[in-house]
Design a protein around this motif. Structure first.
Motif, mmCIF file in Angstrom:
data_model
loop_
_atom_site.group_PDB
_atom_site.id
_atom_site.type_symbol
_atom_site.label_atom_id
_atom_site.label_comp_id
_atom_site.label_asym_id
_atom_site.label_seq_id
_atom_site.Cartn_x
_atom_site.Cartn_y
_atom_site.Cartn_z
ATOM 1 N N SER A 185 0.809 -1.218 0.000
ATOM 2 C CA SER A 185 0.000 0.000 0.000
ATOM 3 C C SER A 185 0.841 1.266 0.000
ATOM 4 O O SER A 185 0.449 2.281 -0.563
ATOM 5 N N GLY A 186 1.998 1.206 0.653
ATOM 6 C CA GLY A 186 2.827 2.400 0.748
ATOM 7 C C GLY A 186 2.298 3.394 1.757
ATOM 8 O O GLY A 186 2.736 4.548 1.800
ATOM 9 N N ARG A 192 6.430 -0.281 2.386
ATOM 10 C CA ARG A 192 6.872 0.162 1.069
ATOM 11 C C ARG A 192 7.926 -0.787 0.511
ATOM 12 O O ARG A 192 8.502 -1.594 1.234
ATOM 13 N N SER A 221 1.841 4.263 -6.492
ATOM 14 C CA SER A 221 2.582 4.470 -5.249
ATOM 15 C C SER A 221 3.952 5.060 -5.558
ATOM 16 O O SER A 221 4.977 4.380 -5.446
#
Length: 349
Positions: A185-186, A192, A221
């Motif tokens: 998702s970051g 990340r 992202s």
């Protein structure tokens, strides 16, 4: 007085004459008129070269019309699976053509690289292959002055044809595979994907970093400023950086893409001390390949560069007798992750 301890090089002549290495190369060859170098400068450079004992190199230049049956190759290292595979293919293709291969490693030292090239020129090799060149401009200056056809492999040069891996596509595909293997998702720094290793001033690393950034942006992202850690190729540097990253994040990040096998050795040195459940909760990739990765207790996505294909394409350029400054790419292969414990028991013996 001529040197007693070693042969003079183009760089010695350049220092003594106050001219650049490329000017010296042109003056000692046949391209000085095209470069619009004055006859007075040419005469002065040639006088210095003769006084410094450079006549052997100039004599080798005169042998360009005769074939020695030798073909030379300079590689950075012997103890690297990629370059050792490249050496084996180089030998095989040379012998198919009735040539005798001569291979030497530069240890990634520009001065040693130039010395090897200059020595091979004195032995009147018919062709020169330079893999992973550290100073391609200087190498081309020497080879062109000697009318020696040469080709760069793995890293490109501006003075001769080049054959390189498609580093951008390989890294972009690897990044996408990592994102697919574990959706990232970051949202937080720990959640990340991070790029570790390489030198942004190096052509291959720069293309891989560019592809990594583009693939993350494509996935919605975009990478933050700390997601690319270009710490070089040394295992010790990579080990230090992954340890520091884990300290900052409070644990292993969601994903890691390591730029090379040597950097991966360092990363692995740190990972080996972590709990297995942490390793299996992170997705790991390496832009390089070693079959021993299949014996790790956690999966690693890898990219295998086509060493044989690179050399085959380089010989094709030589066979075509072209000096066009082409840049040809060879696509690498994505290797699916497989661990020792994923394999059938019968394979473990």
């Amino acid at each position: 007085m001529p040197r007693a301890s070693r042969k003079a090089t183009i760089y010695d002549i350049a220092r003594l004459s106050g001219a650049s290495a490329s000017t010296v190369s042109a003056a000692l060859g046949e391209s000085w008129r095209e470069r619009r170098i004055s006859e007075a400068t040419v005469e002065a450079i040639r006088s210095i070269a003769a006084a410094e004992g450079y006549s052997a190199n100039m004599q080798a230049r005169g042998l360009r019309k005769a074939r020695s049956g030798l073909v030379g190759m300079v590689i950075p290292l012997h103890d690297n699976r990629f370059f050792s595979s490249m050496s084996q293919s180089f030998e095989s293709f040379a012998r198919e053509r009735g040539l005798v291969p001569v291979i030497a490693s530069s240890m990634r030292e520009p001065g040693e690289e130039r010395r090897i090239v200059e020595t091979l020129i004195t032995y009147a090799v018919d062709y020169m292959f330079i893999a992973g060149a550290t100073d391609p401009d200087a190498v081309s200056a020497m080879c062109n002055a000697a009318n020696l056809r040469h080709v760069f492999v793995d890293l490109p040069g501006r003075g001769a044809p080049s054959v390189v891996s498609d580093n951008y596509k390989g890294a972009a595909d690897l990044t996408r595979r990592l994102l697919t293997d574990r959706p990232i998702s970051g949202g937080t720094c720990r959640d990340r994907l991070y790029f570790i290793g390489g030198d942004p001033g190096d052509y291959a690393s720069a293309r891989r970093i560019e592809a990594f950034r583009d693939a993350l942006t494509e996935a919605g992202s975009p990478p933050g400023p700390g997601q690319v850690i270009a710490c070089g190729y040394a295992p010790r540097s990579a080990m230090r950086e992954i340890a520091a990253l884990c300290d900052r994040l409070g644990g292993l990040p969601a994903g890691i893409l390591v730029n090379s096998l040597t950097a991966f050795e360092g990363v692995l040195g740190h990972l080996s001390g972590l709990p297995l459940e942490d390793l299996r909760s992170s997705v790991i990739g390496c832009y390089d390949y070693d079959p021993f990765a299949a014996y790790l207790q956690f999966p690693v996505h890898m990219v295998r560069q086509d060493a044989h294909g690179l050399i085959r394409e380089a010989y094709r350029i030589i066979d075509q007798n072209t000096n066009d400054l082409v840049l040809r790419t060879v696509e690498p292969q994505q290797i699916a992750p497989r661990t020792f414990y994923d394999r059938p028991f019968s394979d473990h013996g």
